[in-house]
Design a protein around this motif. Structure first.
Motif, PDB file in Angstrom:
ATOM      1  N   UNK A 168       0.845  -1.195   0.000  1.00 27.45           N
ATOM      2  CA  UNK A 168       0.000   0.000   0.000  1.00 27.45           C
ATOM      3  C   UNK A 168       0.885   1.251   0.000  1.00 27.45           C
ATOM      4  N   UNK A 169       0.360   2.394  -0.423  1.00 33.03           N
ATOM      5  CA  UNK A 169       1.170   3.631  -0.489  1.00 33.03           C
ATOM      6  C   UNK A 169       1.458   4.240   0.881  1.00 33.03           C
ATOM      7  N   UNK A 170       2.243   3.526   1.686  1.00 32.47           N
ATOM      8  CA  UNK A 170       2.635   3.979   3.024  1.00 32.47           C
ATOM      9  C   UNK A 170       3.938   4.758   2.894  1.00 32.47           C
ATOM     10  N   UNK A 208      -8.010   1.401  -1.511  1.00 36.21           N
ATOM     11  CA  UNK A 208      -6.765   1.377  -0.739  1.00 36.21           C
ATOM     12  C   UNK A 208      -7.047   1.654   0.731  1.00 36.21           C
ATOM     13  N   UNK A 209      -7.870   2.674   0.988  1.00 35.15           N
ATOM     14  CA  UNK A 209      -8.226   3.023   2.366  1.00 35.15           C
ATOM     15  C   UNK A 209      -8.952   1.860   3.035  1.00 35.15           C
ATOM     16  N   UNK A 239      -0.381   6.987   5.469  1.00 36.92           N
ATOM     17  CA  UNK A 239      -0.893   6.494   4.192  1.00 36.92           C
ATOM     18  C   UNK A 239      -1.302   7.666   3.319  1.00 36.92           C
ATOM     19  N   UNK A 240      -0.864   7.655   2.067  1.00 37.93           N
ATOM     20  CA  UNK A 240      -1.234   8.711   1.123  1.00 37.93           C
ATOM     21  C   UNK A 240      -2.047   8.092   0.000  1.00 37.93           C
ATOM     22  N   UNK A 241      -3.347   8.323  -0.001  1.00 43.75           N
ATOM     23  CA  UNK A 241      -4.215   7.783  -1.049  1.00 43.75           C
ATOM     24  C   UNK A 241      -5.604   8.387  -0.962  1.00 43.75           C
ATOM     25  N   UNK A 242      -6.202   8.618  -2.132  1.00 47.67           N
ATOM     26  CA  UNK A 242      -7.601   9.044  -2.197  1.00 47.67           C
ATOM     27  C   UNK A 242      -8.465   7.913  -2.725  1.00 47.67           C
ATOM     28  N   UNK A 243      -7.831   6.758  -2.982  1.00 49.41           N
ATOM     29  CA  UNK A 243      -8.540   5.595  -3.514  1.00 49.41           C
ATOM     30  C   UNK A 243      -9.286   4.885  -2.386  1.00 49.41           C
ATOM     31  N   UNK A 244     -10.604   4.803  -2.498  1.00 49.23           N
ATOM     32  CA  UNK A 244     -11.404   4.176  -1.442  1.00 49.23           C
ATOM     33  C   UNK A 244     -11.017   2.721  -1.220  1.00 49.23           C
ATOM     34  N   UNK A 292      -9.274  -2.518   6.845  1.00 50.72           N
ATOM     35  CA  UNK A 292      -9.670  -3.920   7.041  1.00 50.72           C
ATOM     36  C   UNK A 292      -8.530  -4.707   7.680  1.00 50.72           C
ATOM     37  N   UNK A 293      -7.296  -4.486   7.211  1.00 46.74           N
ATOM     38  CA  UNK A 293      -6.143  -5.178   7.787  1.00 46.74           C
ATOM     39  C   UNK A 293      -5.945  -4.766   9.241  1.00 46.74           C
TER      40      UNK A 293
END
Length: 257
Positions: free
Chosen positions: A184-186, A211-212, A204-209, A217-218
């Motif tokens: 993931x984009x960590x 990915x979030x 975490x850098x992301x606007x993708x739902x 979930x993890x």
């Protein structure tokens, strides 16, 4: 409700879902701060304030609310005096030169000079401005200018930064978690230990739902508690033992079986 005074400035409150239902509330309502929780938080503020010897005229009470996997709610209350505000501000200022442009000493002094509710409002405004600045760091180039795409091309999504903190009771679960989220984009990660508990911090850098969702979930599956942009992360970094200061997810994933 179980209230544990962790130290002179921090109190942890744990409320079972059954206790909330008995007084006509739900965990979701408490976490979201619904209108019908006003009297509940008024009583909680009173009890927590007594535990911490809180002075609303000269101090600020910061609270974070998190719903656990079993439906219970865990609330951290952190009392911040002028000295605490100054220490937190000094630490943030050394984190990045860009943030210095947002958190000036004049702003800190303005927060310290205020009293009552105005002190809390002013501090929240400073924290909000810092969050916006961190987001802008990842959407601007090294010269500080915005990155623009040619209008004929597809647009570039706005990037979003969020700070996650996961709590674990053993290293094996941390290894498994790191293995799952390593792709993931960590952009930053560190590992701390406090009172026989382990805390993994990740940016975490992301606007993708999607990915979030995968990140959260993890966190829910492998950790005992997951928080996002919570003030208790600052407490752990201040008082905990730093085990891995950089690229913790990468190093921990290599140790996973």
């Amino acid at each position: 409700m179980i209230i544990v005074k962790m130290n002179e400035t921090t109190v942890e409150c744990s409320i079972a879902a059954s206790e909330l239902h008995e007084i006509g509330l739900t965990p979701e309502a408490v976490v979201s701060g619904a209108e019908n929780t006003t009297s509940f938080f008024a009583q909680l503020n009173k009890e927590v304030g007594a535990q911490l010897d809180y002075n609303p005229e000269t101090e600020v009470m910061m609270m974070s609310k998190n719903m656990m996997m079993d439906g219970s709610v865990r609330i951290f209350a952190v009392k911040m005096s002028n000295d605490d505000i100054q220490k937190a501000a000094d630490r943030i200022r050394t984190a990045a030169e860009t943030i210095l442009k947002t958190l000036t000493q004049e702003m800190v002094d303005d927060v310290k000079a205020k009293t009552g509710k105005e002190k809390g409002i002013a501090l929240n405004e400073v924290i909000s401005n810092l969050s916006e600045t961190i987001n802008r760091i990842y959407t601007h180039d090294t010269d500080g200018e915005s990155q623009h795409e040619d209008p004929s091309y597809s647009y570039q999504p706005i990037t979003e930064y969020a700070r996650y903190m996961m709590e674990f009771d053993n290293l094996s679960e941390i290894y498994r978690f790191a293995k799952v989220v390593q792709k993931l984009p960590i952009v930053e990660s560190s590992l701390y230990k406090y009172r026989d508990r382990f805390y993994l911090m990740t940016g975490l850098v992301s606007a993708d739902e999607n990915v979030i969702y995968d990140m959260r979930r993890a966190g829910v599956e492998y950790s005992d508690m997951l928080t996002v942009n919570s003030p208790e992360a600052m407490f752990i970094e201040e008082h905990g033992e730093c085990i891995l200061s950089e690229d913790a997810v990468i190093h921990l994933s290599d140790l996973a079986k």
